[in-house]
Design a protein around this motif. Structure first.
Motif, mmCIF file in Angstrom:
data_model
loop_
_atom_site.group_PDB
_atom_site.id
_atom_site.type_symbol
_atom_site.label_atom_id
_atom_site.label_comp_id
_atom_site.label_asym_id
_atom_site.label_seq_id
_atom_site.Cartn_x
_atom_site.Cartn_y
_atom_site.Cartn_z
ATOM 1 N N PHE A 99 0.806 -1.226 0.000
ATOM 2 C CA PHE A 99 0.000 0.000 0.000
ATOM 3 C C PHE A 99 0.839 1.277 0.000
ATOM 4 O O PHE A 99 0.565 2.196 -0.795
ATOM 5 C CB PHE A 99 -0.991 0.015 1.168
ATOM 6 C CG PHE A 99 -1.774 1.285 1.245
ATOM 7 C CD1 PHE A 99 -2.798 1.536 0.334
ATOM 8 C CD2 PHE A 99 -1.484 2.246 2.203
ATOM 9 C CE1 PHE A 99 -3.514 2.731 0.377
ATOM 10 C CE2 PHE A 99 -2.192 3.436 2.254
ATOM 11 C CZ PHE A 99 -3.206 3.675 1.346
ATOM 12 N N SER A 103 0.328 3.720 -3.203
ATOM 13 C CA SER A 103 -0.357 4.989 -2.976
ATOM 14 C C SER A 103 0.555 6.183 -3.237
ATOM 15 O O SER A 103 0.083 7.285 -3.532
ATOM 16 C CB SER A 103 -0.911 5.046 -1.555
ATOM 17 O OG SER A 103 0.113 4.913 -0.596
ATOM 18 N N SER A 107 -2.498 7.599 -8.131
ATOM 19 C CA SER A 107 -3.580 8.353 -7.490
ATOM 20 C C SER A 107 -4.918 7.646 -7.657
ATOM 21 O O SER A 107 -5.870 8.209 -8.203
ATOM 22 C CB SER A 107 -3.643 9.764 -8.074
ATOM 23 O OG SER A 107 -3.799 9.705 -9.492
ATOM 24 N N ASN A 109 -8.125 5.062 -5.936
ATOM 25 C CA ASN A 109 -8.725 4.494 -4.736
ATOM 26 C C ASN A 109 -8.232 3.053 -4.639
ATOM 27 O O ASN A 109 -8.135 2.357 -5.660
ATOM 28 C CB ASN A 109 -10.250 4.516 -4.820
ATOM 29 C CG ASN A 109 -10.813 5.911 -4.712
ATOM 30 O OD1 ASN A 109 -10.365 6.719 -3.901
ATOM 31 N ND2 ASN A 109 -11.798 6.221 -5.544
ATOM 32 N N TRP A 110 -7.956 2.590 -3.420
ATOM 33 C CA TRP A 110 -7.359 1.264 -3.248
ATOM 34 C C TRP A 110 -8.302 0.315 -2.518
ATOM 35 O O TRP A 110 -8.889 0.667 -1.493
ATOM 36 C CB TRP A 110 -6.037 1.377 -2.500
ATOM 37 C CG TRP A 110 -5.025 2.143 -3.291
ATOM 38 C CD1 TRP A 110 -4.631 3.432 -3.087
ATOM 39 C CD2 TRP A 110 -4.333 1.683 -4.462
ATOM 40 N NE1 TRP A 110 -3.722 3.803 -4.047
ATOM 41 C CE2 TRP A 110 -3.510 2.759 -4.906
ATOM 42 C CE3 TRP A 110 -4.314 0.483 -5.169
ATOM 43 C CZ2 TRP A 110 -2.688 2.661 -6.025
ATOM 44 C CZ3 TRP A 110 -3.488 0.391 -6.285
ATOM 45 C CH2 TRP A 110 -2.699 1.461 -6.706
ATOM 46 N N ASP A 126 -6.960 2.714 5.985
ATOM 47 C CA ASP A 126 -6.707 3.522 4.793
ATOM 48 C C ASP A 126 -7.213 2.864 3.505
ATOM 49 O O ASP A 126 -6.964 3.375 2.415
ATOM 50 C CB ASP A 126 -5.227 3.875 4.651
ATOM 51 C CG ASP A 126 -4.283 2.765 5.085
ATOM 52 O OD1 ASP A 126 -4.759 1.622 5.229
ATOM 53 O OD2 ASP A 126 -3.089 3.034 5.267
ATOM 54 N N ASP A 128 -9.904 2.201 0.724
ATOM 55 C CA ASP A 128 -11.067 2.932 0.209
ATOM 56 C C ASP A 128 -12.244 2.012 -0.071
ATOM 57 O O ASP A 128 -13.406 2.427 0.008
ATOM 58 C CB ASP A 128 -10.697 3.660 -1.095
ATOM 59 C CG ASP A 128 -9.578 4.651 -0.900
ATOM 60 O OD1 ASP A 128 -9.782 5.635 -0.164
ATOM 61 O OD2 ASP A 128 -8.486 4.437 -1.466
#
Length: 202
Positions: A99, A103, A107, A109-110, A126, A128
Motif C-alpha cells: 500500500f 499509494s 492516485s 482508490n485502493w 486507509d 477505500d
C-alpha cells in the motif's frame, strides 16, 4: 450495483451499457484497453486467477496495467492491492508492504481484498474499498457482515443470478464474475437478469 464481467469487452457488453444496464469492466494485469465513458471499470491484481491455475504472479504486468490507467482521463473506480488468496496473515502483510508504495506512485482508490478468517476489524483504515475475496464458503458466510460494516464493498466471483440477487440485497457497490461468457446460456442469463432489473421482463 455494477456487474463487471472480468476482462471482457465483447460488443454485447457495450450494447448492455447502451441500454442503460449497470455493467462495467474489471481489468486484470495485462489488459490495457482505453476506458470508455459508458463503462465504469476497476483494476484487479490478478492474484486469484494465477492461484487457481497454479501460475506465478507477474509483478511487472500489474505495474504496466496501473501505469496505463494512471494516464487515462477516466480513472478506475479502484484498484486492488495485491493479496494472498485464502490467507489472512499473509494478506495483511502484503497490504503493509504494497500500500505505501502503490499509494505514493498512483492516485487511485485502493481496495483491500478480504480473505478467509478476517473480520471487519482486520480491514486497514486507509482502504477505500473492501473487496470480498477468499473461498466461496467463507465469502458468502461473511458477505453480509462486511457489507454492513463498510460503505464501499465489491464481491468477487459472482457467477450466478442467485448470488447477483443476494449481492444486490446487501447493497454492495459492485461484483465481478469470470463465468458470464462461458457459453451462450451463461451470457443469456446475465442479459435476462439485466432486463429483469430494468423492468423489461418479469
Amino acid at each position: 450495483m455494477i456487474v463487471m464481467p472480468s476482462s471482457n469487452g465483447q460488443s454485447v457488453v457495450h450494447f448492455w451499457a447502451g441500454r442503460g444496464y449497470p455493467v462495467g469492466w474489471l481489468f486484470t494485469p495485462g489488459r490495457t484497453p482505453n476506458p470508455k465513458p459508458w463503462l465504469p471499470y476497476a483494476i484487479d491484481n490478478g492474484k486469484f486467477g494465477v492461484y487457481i491455475h497454479g501460475k506465478p504472479w507477474e509483478e511487472e504486468k500489474f505495474f504496466i496495467t496501473l501505469r496505463h490507467f494512471q494516464g487515462q482521463e477516466i480513472p478506475p473506480r479502484w484498484a486492488a492491492v495485491p493479496d494472498v488468496v485464502a490467507n489472512k496473515e499473509e494478506t495483511l502483510k502484503a497490504w503493509e508492504n504494497w500500500f505505501p508504495r502503490l499509494s505514493e506512485e498512483f492516485s487511485f482508490n485502493w481496495a483491500f481484498v478480504a480473505q478467509d478468517g478476517m473480520t471487519p476489524c482486520d480491514v486497514p483504515t486507509d482502504a477505500d474499498v473492501v473487496f470480498i475475496g477468499g473461498s466461496k464458503a467463507w465469502k458468502w458466510k461473511n458477505a453480509k457482515l462486511f457489507s454492513e460494516s463498510f460503505p464501499r464493498v465489491h464481491i468477487g466471483g459472482v457467477n450466478s443470478t442467485h448470488y447477483l440477487n443476494y449481492s444486490k440485497s446487501l447493497g454492495v457497490e459492485s461484483v465481478d464474475g469470470s463465468g458470464w461468457f462461458r457459453g451462450p446460456r451463461m451470457t443469456e442469463r446475465l442479459e435476462n437478469w439485466f432486463r429483469g432489473e430494468a423492468g423489461e421482463i418479469s
